[in-house]
Motif scaffolding. Structure first.
Motif, mmCIF file in Angstrom:
data_model
loop_
_atom_site.group_PDB
_atom_site.id
_atom_site.type_symbol
_atom_site.label_atom_id
_atom_site.label_comp_id
_atom_site.label_asym_id
_atom_site.label_seq_id
_atom_site.Cartn_x
_atom_site.Cartn_y
_atom_site.Cartn_z
ATOM 1 N N ASP A 100 -5.766 -16.260 -8.550
ATOM 2 C CA ASP A 100 -5.931 -16.037 -6.809
ATOM 3 C C ASP A 100 -6.117 -14.557 -6.370
ATOM 4 O OD1 ASP A 100 -5.385 -18.686 -6.267
ATOM 5 O OD2 ASP A 100 -2.984 -18.279 -5.988
ATOM 6 N N ARG A 101 -5.396 -13.575 -7.306
ATOM 7 C CA ARG A 101 -5.643 -12.238 -6.759
ATOM 8 C C ARG A 101 -5.400 -11.314 -7.964
ATOM 9 N NH1 ARG A 101 -3.268 -9.264 -1.401
ATOM 10 N NH2 ARG A 101 -3.167 -7.143 -2.240
ATOM 11 N N ILE A 102 -6.131 -10.167 -8.365
ATOM 12 C CA ILE A 102 -5.668 -9.302 -9.183
ATOM 13 C C ILE A 102 -5.956 -7.904 -8.666
ATOM 14 C CG2 ILE A 102 -6.509 -8.056 -11.524
ATOM 15 C CD1 ILE A 102 -7.306 -10.860 -12.338
ATOM 16 N N ALA A 106 -7.131 -9.468 -22.948
ATOM 17 C CA ALA A 106 -7.862 -9.882 -23.840
ATOM 18 C C ALA A 106 -9.373 -9.948 -23.539
ATOM 19 C CB ALA A 106 -7.666 -11.267 -24.403
ATOM 20 N N GLY A 107 -9.449 -9.406 -22.094
ATOM 21 C CA GLY A 107 -10.933 -9.111 -21.492
ATOM 22 C C GLY A 107 -11.400 -10.638 -20.898
ATOM 23 N N GLY A 108 -10.536 -11.601 -20.710
ATOM 24 C CA GLY A 108 -11.018 -12.765 -20.280
ATOM 25 C C GLY A 108 -11.480 -12.870 -18.874
ATOM 26 N N PHE A 109 -11.239 -11.708 -18.144
ATOM 27 C CA PHE A 109 -11.878 -11.782 -16.527
ATOM 28 C C PHE A 109 -12.703 -10.574 -16.278
ATOM 29 C CE2 PHE A 109 -7.404 -13.638 -16.246
ATOM 30 C CZ PHE A 109 -7.972 -14.729 -15.791
ATOM 31 N N GLY A 110 -13.089 -9.966 -17.769
ATOM 32 C CA GLY A 110 -14.272 -8.943 -17.697
ATOM 33 C C GLY A 110 -13.744 -7.696 -18.315
ATOM 34 N N PRO A 111 -14.475 -6.749 -18.762
ATOM 35 C CA PRO A 111 -13.886 -5.449 -19.278
ATOM 36 C C PRO A 111 -13.249 -4.686 -18.441
ATOM 37 C CG PRO A 111 -16.617 -5.625 -19.186
ATOM 38 C CD PRO A 111 -16.005 -7.141 -18.926
ATOM 39 N N GLU A 112 -13.860 -4.659 -17.103
ATOM 40 C CA GLU A 112 -13.074 -3.649 -16.069
ATOM 41 C C GLU A 112 -11.614 -4.081 -16.053
ATOM 42 O OE1 GLU A 112 -14.651 -6.923 -13.973
ATOM 43 O OE2 GLU A 112 -15.558 -5.913 -15.499
ATOM 44 N N LEU A 113 -11.273 -5.542 -16.343
ATOM 45 C CA LEU A 113 -9.913 -5.746 -16.080
ATOM 46 C C LEU A 113 -9.286 -6.070 -17.432
ATOM 47 C CD1 LEU A 113 -10.468 -8.468 -13.260
ATOM 48 C CD2 LEU A 113 -9.677 -6.337 -13.014
ATOM 49 N N TRP A 115 -4.737 -1.088 -10.040
ATOM 50 C CA TRP A 115 -4.133 0.233 -9.561
ATOM 51 C C TRP A 115 -4.855 1.365 -10.071
ATOM 52 C CZ3 TRP A 115 1.587 -1.492 -10.838
ATOM 53 C CH2 TRP A 115 2.039 -2.567 -10.102
ATOM 54 N N ALA A 116 -4.632 2.474 -9.191
ATOM 55 C CA ALA A 116 -5.322 3.785 -9.757
ATOM 56 C C ALA A 116 -4.898 4.318 -11.068
ATOM 57 C CB ALA A 116 -4.995 4.829 -8.417
ATOM 58 N N ASP A 117 -3.635 3.782 -11.368
ATOM 59 C CA ASP A 117 -3.205 4.464 -12.649
ATOM 60 C C ASP A 117 -3.471 3.440 -13.801
ATOM 61 O OD1 ASP A 117 -1.754 1.971 -12.490
ATOM 62 O OD2 ASP A 117 0.159 3.103 -12.367
ATOM 63 N N GLY A 118 -4.750 2.560 -13.681
ATOM 64 C CA GLY A 118 -5.298 1.863 -14.793
ATOM 65 C C GLY A 118 -4.368 0.462 -14.964
ATOM 66 N N ARG A 119 -3.208 0.054 -14.344
ATOM 67 C CA ARG A 119 -2.838 -1.118 -14.467
ATOM 68 C C ARG A 119 -3.009 -2.195 -13.631
ATOM 69 N NH1 ARG A 119 3.457 0.263 -13.895
ATOM 70 N NH2 ARG A 119 2.366 1.285 -12.046
ATOM 71 N N LEU A 120 -2.636 -3.332 -13.894
ATOM 72 C CA LEU A 120 -2.817 -4.771 -12.899
ATOM 73 C C LEU A 120 -1.637 -5.221 -12.438
ATOM 74 C CD1 LEU A 120 -5.708 -6.689 -15.091
ATOM 75 C CD2 LEU A 120 -5.981 -4.841 -13.476
ATOM 76 N N ARG A 140 1.037 -1.203 -0.025
ATOM 77 C CA ARG A 140 0.077 -0.018 0.050
ATOM 78 C C ARG A 140 0.890 1.180 -0.167
ATOM 79 N NH1 ARG A 140 -2.836 -3.732 -0.491
ATOM 80 N NH2 ARG A 140 -5.120 -3.956 0.323
ATOM 81 N N GLY A 141 2.057 1.402 0.449
ATOM 82 C CA GLY A 141 3.092 2.237 0.451
ATOM 83 C C GLY A 141 3.554 2.761 -0.902
ATOM 84 N N GLY A 142 3.367 1.841 -1.742
ATOM 85 C CA GLY A 142 4.056 1.885 -3.094
ATOM 86 C C GLY A 142 2.982 2.129 -4.302
ATOM 87 N N VAL A 143 1.847 1.792 -4.128
ATOM 88 C CA VAL A 143 0.966 1.723 -5.119
ATOM 89 C C VAL A 143 -0.494 2.008 -4.433
ATOM 90 C CG1 VAL A 143 -0.376 0.270 -6.784
ATOM 91 C CG2 VAL A 143 2.141 -0.063 -6.521
ATOM 92 N N VAL A 144 -1.282 2.920 -5.174
ATOM 93 C CA VAL A 144 -2.687 3.173 -4.975
ATOM 94 C C VAL A 144 -3.628 2.407 -5.436
ATOM 95 C CG1 VAL A 144 -4.384 5.006 -4.674
ATOM 96 C CG2 VAL A 144 -2.120 5.485 -4.555
ATOM 97 N N LEU A 145 -4.457 1.456 -4.667
ATOM 98 C CA LEU A 145 -5.340 0.602 -5.252
ATOM 99 C C LEU A 145 -6.675 1.197 -5.606
ATOM 100 C CD1 LEU A 145 -4.605 -2.568 -3.250
ATOM 101 C CD2 LEU A 145 -3.727 -2.093 -5.325
ATOM 102 N N SER A 146 -7.215 0.867 -6.788
ATOM 103 C CA SER A 146 -8.584 1.054 -6.994
ATOM 104 C C SER A 146 -9.527 -0.251 -6.901
ATOM 105 C CB SER A 146 -8.816 1.729 -8.381
ATOM 106 O OG SER A 146 -8.740 0.850 -9.447
ATOM 107 N N GLY A 147 -8.736 -1.219 -6.649
ATOM 108 C CA GLY A 147 -9.626 -2.573 -6.355
ATOM 109 C C GLY A 147 -8.806 -3.745 -6.138
ATOM 110 N N ILE A 148 -9.523 -4.754 -5.399
ATOM 111 C CA ILE A 148 -8.772 -6.080 -5.485
ATOM 112 C C ILE A 148 -9.987 -7.141 -5.821
ATOM 113 C CG2 ILE A 148 -7.677 -7.978 -4.003
ATOM 114 C CD1 ILE A 148 -6.212 -5.870 -2.500
ATOM 115 N N GLU A 149 -9.523 -7.998 -6.855
ATOM 116 C CA GLU A 149 -10.289 -9.108 -7.118
ATOM 117 C C GLU A 149 -9.636 -10.326 -6.565
ATOM 118 O OE1 GLU A 149 -13.342 -8.503 -8.546
ATOM 119 O OE2 GLU A 149 -13.069 -6.672 -8.857
#
Length: 185
Positions: free
Chosen positions: A45-47, A88-95, A50-55, A13-22
């Protein structure tokens, strides 16, 4: 393990701002090959989004953790293939975005209760090359297995044979190996 996880989460959390965890997210992606379609499925297991749009894609292991060398060589393609599926959108459009981090969390509860192994040490070009090669390698493998004359080897690469293999057991590799040794004597 819990103490290690809390400490590691605080560091992340100190290095990256998260916008969500799946977590435990299932996905599929269809790979079109000449004359057929192949469906790749996975459960991540976990995706982290990040707030900057990356995973970031994390995989929890309680045993063996593949080395970066194995991942880069295509011998442990799970995480790069999951990253390709996400793009490729295999885990949904938001990812459906680029993956910037692949990490294994080895959770043992031993003297060292956990260990995080970041693949490609943040070198984006190497990470992108591994993701691309994982999907290209899968496509080549699909094409090879589609050849009618293809034989299916129980141990295609003896240098990387797993300690226990369902395929070797089904092919009776141990029995045939013993028989070959007896014939030599």
């Amino acid at each position: 393990i819990a103490d290690w996880v809390v400490e590691t989460e605080q560091q992340r959390r100190g290095g990256v701002v998260l916008s969500g965890i799946e977590t435990e997210i299932a996905g599929t992606v269809d790979i079109q090959r000449p004359g057929r379609r192949f469906r790749l499925t996975a459960r991540v297991d976990r995706i982290e989004r990040w707030a900057d749009g990356r995973l970031a894609i994390l995989d929890y292991k309680t045993g063996f953790v593949p080395s970066q060398k194995m991942v880069a060589a295509g011998l442990a393609p799970q995480l790069p293939l999951e990253a390709a599926m996400a793009e490729a959108g295999g885990f949904g459009p938001e990812l459906r975005v680029a993956t910037s981090e692949l990490t294994y969390w080895q959770l043992t509860g031993g003297v060292e209760p956990g260990k995080a192994t970041l693949l490609f040490k943040g070198k984006e070009s190497e990470l992108l090359a591994a993701i691309d090669e994982a999907i290209r390698g899968l496509e080549r493998l699909i094409d090879q297995y589609d050849e009618p004359a293809r034989c299916y080897l129980a141990q295609p690469n003896p240098a990387w044979t797993p300690r226990f293999s369902d395929h070797a057991q089904l092919a009776r590799v141990a029995e045939w190996s013993l028989a070959a040794e007896e014939d030599e004597t």
